[in-house]
Write a protein that holds these residues in place. Structure first.
Motif, short mmCIF file in Angstrom:
data_model
loop_
_atom_site.label_atom_id
_atom_site.label_comp_id
_atom_site.label_asym_id
_atom_site.label_seq_id
_atom_site.Cartn_x
_atom_site.Cartn_y
_atom_site.Cartn_z
N ASP A 192 0.78 -1.36 0.13
CA ASP A 192 -0.20 -0.03 0.20
C ASP A 192 1.03 1.26 0.05
N LEU A 193 0.66 2.23 -0.97
CA LEU A 193 1.45 3.48 -1.06
C LEU A 193 0.44 4.51 -0.89
N ARG A 194 0.57 5.48 -0.07
CA ARG A 194 -0.47 6.35 0.35
C ARG A 194 0.11 7.84 0.55
N TYR A 195 -0.73 8.69 0.19
CA TYR A 195 -0.52 10.23 0.26
C TYR A 195 -1.85 10.88 1.11
N TYR A 196 -1.38 11.18 2.63
CA TYR A 196 -2.21 12.03 3.48
C TYR A 196 -1.89 13.48 3.30
N LEU A 197 -3.21 14.11 2.93
CA LEU A 197 -3.10 15.60 2.75
C LEU A 197 -3.87 16.17 3.98
N GLY A 198 -3.20 16.89 5.04
CA GLY A 198 -3.47 17.44 5.88
C GLY A 198 -4.60 18.78 5.48
N VAL A 199 -5.96 18.95 6.20
CA VAL A 199 -6.84 20.06 5.82
C VAL A 199 -7.19 20.89 7.10
N LYS A 200 -6.52 20.72 8.12
CA LYS A 200 -6.60 21.64 9.35
C LYS A 200 -5.26 21.77 9.88
N SER A 219 -0.04 19.17 7.98
CA SER A 219 0.54 17.87 7.55
C SER A 219 0.31 17.42 6.29
N SER A 220 1.45 16.98 5.85
CA SER A 220 1.65 16.19 4.50
C SER A 220 2.31 14.66 4.90
N VAL A 221 1.63 13.57 4.53
CA VAL A 221 2.48 12.41 4.86
C VAL A 221 2.49 11.48 3.56
N LEU A 222 3.62 10.91 3.41
CA LEU A 222 3.86 9.94 2.25
C LEU A 222 4.12 8.74 2.92
N SER A 223 3.33 7.61 2.67
CA SER A 223 3.58 6.15 3.56
C SER A 223 3.67 4.92 2.57
N PHE A 224 4.42 3.96 3.03
CA PHE A 224 4.37 2.77 2.35
C PHE A 224 4.30 1.74 3.38
N SER A 225 3.44 0.77 3.25
CA SER A 225 3.27 -0.40 4.24
C SER A 225 2.77 -1.77 3.69
N VAL A 226 3.28 -2.78 4.62
CA VAL A 226 2.77 -4.11 4.12
C VAL A 226 1.88 -4.52 4.76
N GLY A 227 0.86 -5.22 4.44
CA GLY A 227 -0.17 -5.79 5.43
C GLY A 227 -0.40 -7.30 5.05
#
Length: 233
Positions: A192-200, A219-227
């Motif tokens: 899973d590759l994700r981008y979180y875009l903070g709005v507050k 905040s802004s976050v780029l993440s990579f995970s294995v599940g």
């Protein structure tokens, strides 16, 4: 208000699970990964209102952290669509390095932790390939986790200055839009590759002798995970 929000989480997941057993195929499991994060407009906040009177500069860089937790994947029957609620632990923040004309240097680090609660709407265009979007609310777990190191007097005043920033700046709850792309293998492993875009705003300035500027620190976050899923569709 927060207590009501927290208490509403448990029935939401139980209701979702109950519905899924009748109307969907369900998988559930754990995920873990790393991330890179940033907080916007930090120099403007920490330099204060008199930010044009000195000959100094502040550079920022993101920090690395961890993200992991529990998920449910609810695939609607006879579709290529799924709803995926999650409860995650996440570390994120920012570092700022200050330098001025007389040689003073210091590094200020904001290291925040959150309990992330949210869900993704996922579409599977081809086999295990999936695209998702959703939203996550981050409950602040470490609002005063701030580090401070400097070259001033060999670090003699670092403890006092760190306490000053801890009293003047508070990390608060976050809310982010999430965009994801992933792939799920038949062996229950997924990526899973994700981008979180903070709005507050995630940094609150408190009243102090130093005039911090209250602005929008998002905040802004780029993440990579294995599940791993414990139950297949």
């Amino acid at each position: 208000m927060k207590v009501i929000l927290y208490l509403s989480i448990i029935p939401f997941f139980f209701n979702t699970l109950s519905y899924s057993q009748n109307e969907t195929n369900i998988t559930y499991g754990l995920k873990f990964g790393g991330l890179s994060s940033k907080i916007s407009n930090l120099p403007e906040s920490i330099k204060g209102r008199d930010n044009t009177a000195d000959n100094s500069a502040i550079e920022t860089k993101g920090v690395y952290g961890l993200e992991g937790g529990f998920f449910l994947n609810l695939k609607l029957r006879d579709t290529r669509v799924a709803i995926q609620p999650e409860i995650l632990f996440r570390q994120s923040g920012e570092k700022a390095t200050y330098r001025d004309a007389v040689g003073k240097e210091y590094e200020l680090g904001l290291h925040y932790s959150y309990l992330q609660i949210g869900a993704l709407y996922k579409v599977y265009p081809y086999e295990g390939l999936n695209l998702g979007f959703g939203a996550f609310y981050g409950i602040s777990l470490s609002p005063n986790n701030i580090t401070y190191t400097s070259n001033e007097s060999g670090g003699l005043y670092d403890v006092a200055t760190r306490q000053f920033y801890q009293d003047g700046l508070d990390g608060v709850d976050d809310f982010s839009a999430c965009f994801a792309v992933g792939y799920e293998l038949h062996q229950s492993i997924h990526f899973d590759l994700r981008y979180y875009l903070g709005v507050k705003d995630v940094v609150k300035s408190n009243a102090s002798s130093f005039q911090f500027i209250e602005n929008q620190n998002k905040s802004s976050v780029l993440s990579f995970s294995v599940g791993y899923s414990f139950h297949q569709w």
